[in-house]
Design an enzyme around this catalytic site. Structure first.
Site, PDB file in Angstrom:
ATOM      1  N   HIS A  55       0.842  -1.201   0.000  1.00  0.00           N
ATOM      2  CA  HIS A  55       0.000   0.000   0.000  1.00  0.00           C
ATOM      3  C   HIS A  55       0.873   1.246   0.000  1.00  0.00           C
ATOM      4  CE1 HIS A  55       0.786  -0.522   4.281  1.00  0.00           C
ATOM      5  NE2 HIS A  55       0.284   0.667   4.547  1.00  0.00           N
ATOM      6  N   HIS A  57       1.468   3.915   1.939  1.00  0.00           N
ATOM      7  CA  HIS A  57       2.018   4.685   3.061  1.00  0.00           C
ATOM      8  C   HIS A  57       3.548   4.776   2.982  1.00  0.00           C
ATOM      9  CE1 HIS A  57      -1.823   4.056   5.668  1.00  0.00           C
ATOM     10  NE2 HIS A  57      -1.924   5.072   4.839  1.00  0.00           N
ATOM     11  N   ASP A  59       5.940   4.694   5.091  1.00  0.00           N
ATOM     12  CA  ASP A  59       6.804   3.741   5.795  1.00  0.00           C
ATOM     13  C   ASP A  59       6.888   2.400   5.053  1.00  0.00           C
ATOM     14  OD1 ASP A  59       4.037   3.440   6.676  1.00  0.00           O
ATOM     15  OD2 ASP A  59       4.764   2.063   8.232  1.00  0.00           O
ATOM     16  N   HIS A  60       6.183   2.279   3.922  1.00  0.00           N
ATOM     17  CA  HIS A  60       6.228   1.057   3.107  1.00  0.00           C
ATOM     18  C   HIS A  60       6.840   1.294   1.729  1.00  0.00           C
ATOM     19  CE1 HIS A  60       3.549  -1.238   5.909  1.00  0.00           C
ATOM     20  NE2 HIS A  60       3.378   0.019   6.316  1.00  0.00           N
ATOM     21  N   HIS A 114      -7.324  -0.988   5.526  1.00  0.00           N
ATOM     22  CA  HIS A 114      -6.319  -0.050   6.053  1.00  0.00           C
ATOM     23  C   HIS A 114      -6.164   1.114   5.065  1.00  0.00           C
ATOM     24  CE1 HIS A 114      -2.682   1.289   8.087  1.00  0.00           C
ATOM     25  NE2 HIS A 114      -2.006   1.194   6.967  1.00  0.00           N
ATOM     26  N   ASP A 131      -0.093  -3.906   6.251  1.00  0.00           N
ATOM     27  CA  ASP A 131      -0.764  -3.416   7.467  1.00  0.00           C
ATOM     28  C   ASP A 131      -2.220  -3.879   7.533  1.00  0.00           C
ATOM     29  OD1 ASP A 131       1.599  -2.150   8.031  1.00  0.00           O
ATOM     30  OD2 ASP A 131       0.853  -0.108   7.741  1.00  0.00           O
ATOM     31  N   HIS A 169       4.832  -4.800  10.660  1.00  0.00           N
ATOM     32  CA  HIS A 169       5.227  -4.080  11.874  1.00  0.00           C
ATOM     33  C   HIS A 169       5.404  -5.037  13.047  1.00  0.00           C
ATOM     34  CE1 HIS A 169       4.636   0.178  10.646  1.00  0.00           C
ATOM     35  NE2 HIS A 169       3.705  -0.320   9.839  1.00  0.00           N
TER      36      HIS A 169
HETATM   37 FE    FE Z   1       2.773   0.800   8.164  1.00  0.00          FE
HETATM   38 ZN    ZN Z   2       0.141   1.619   6.566  1.00  0.00          ZN
END
Ligand code: FE
Ligand code: ZN
Length: 258
Positions: A55, A57, A59-60, A114, A131, A169
């Site tokens: 996805h 985001h 942090d990915h 998410h 996530d 995570h």
């Molecule tokens: Fe994340």
């Molecule tokens: Zn995420």
């Protein structure tokens, strides 16, 4: 058959490295940060050929541009329904991702909730679910509805119990702390907590878990268990009309607590 190892980034993210056993060609799932991946590539003399994104985001996906700049032949697979500029191979439900130069392949599952275009990758008894499903928990609903997320989790729950859940995570202990509010009498959950504490004490990841473990301990997958329903209805102070509403109530309960 695949050899799958975690690369830690930020405070609690995992980028998963996928190779054939003994192989030097690798794919990386959700590289939020390029620096720790460059270190692994250099230390282990690995050739990166593919990136799999779940996805949009940061942090990915945050490390993709730097990885591609240094290794221009990398193919970037990711959800066609999400705005990710670095994707070269948009994918969606039912597509099969083949890792170039290996015999590894993964089937794409749409798992919205998410985010609205979130995908997961399934193959070789492994699920890379970003996530969506976490160890003893699930992702927050940033874009999707509770019904969508519940349907996505049901889809995952239908995979074989031996499936290893590679989430993105390290949230296990926090998730278990909440899960105990929903199921204080679940012995499997208490056993998992002990095991998770031991892993964290050794600085080891608590993931992957198996889907069977999740089905036995993850409250978000246990919306049909009578004791869970009873506890959640007590928390809500009213009767709930079906699993999706039980799911939505557990999700809200956790959001309010943490
Ligand atoms: Fe994340
Ligand atoms: Zn995420």
């Amino acid at each position: 058959m695949p050899h799958i190892t975690p690369i830690s980034s930020f405070t609690d993210n995992y980028t998963w490295q996928i190779r054939e056993a003994g192989g030097k060609i690798a794919a990386f799932v959700d590289p939020g940060d390029a620096a720790p991946i460059f270190r692994v590539l250099e230390e282990e003399k690995i050739e990166p050929v593919a990136i799999l994104l779940t996805h949009h985001h940061a942090d990915h996906v945050g490390g993709v541009a730097r990885l591609v700049a240094r290794y221009p032949n990398i193919q970037v697979f990711g959800p066609g329904k999400e705005p990710i500029a670095t994707i070269t191979r948009p994918v969606g439900e039912g597509d099969v991702v083949e890792i170039p130069g290996t015999r590894l392949s993964f089937r794409v599952m749409d798992v919205p909730g998410h985010t609205s275009g979130h995908v997961a990758y399934y193959g070789h008894d492994a699920l890379f679910c970003g996530d969506t499903l976490f160890s003893a928990g699930c992702g927050r609903l940033f874009e999707g509805t509770p019904d969508e997320m519940h349907a996505s989790l049901k889809k995952i729950a239908a995979l074989p119990g031996r499936t290893l859940i590679y989430c993105a995570h390290e949230y296990t202990l926090d998730n278990i702390r909440f899960a105990k509010w929903v199921e204080p009498g679940n012995l499997d959950l208490l056993v998992r907590e002990t095991q998770a504490f031991a892993k964290i004490d050794q600085d080891a990841p608590t993931v992957p878990s198996t889907l069977a473990e999740e089905l036995a301990t993850n409250p978000f997958l246990r919306t049909d268990v009578p004791t869970v329903v009873a506890t959640v209805e007590k928390h809500a102070g009213r009767r709930l009309s079906g699993e999706a509403e039980v799911f939505a109530t557990i999700r809200r309960w956790k959001d309010d607590m943490y």
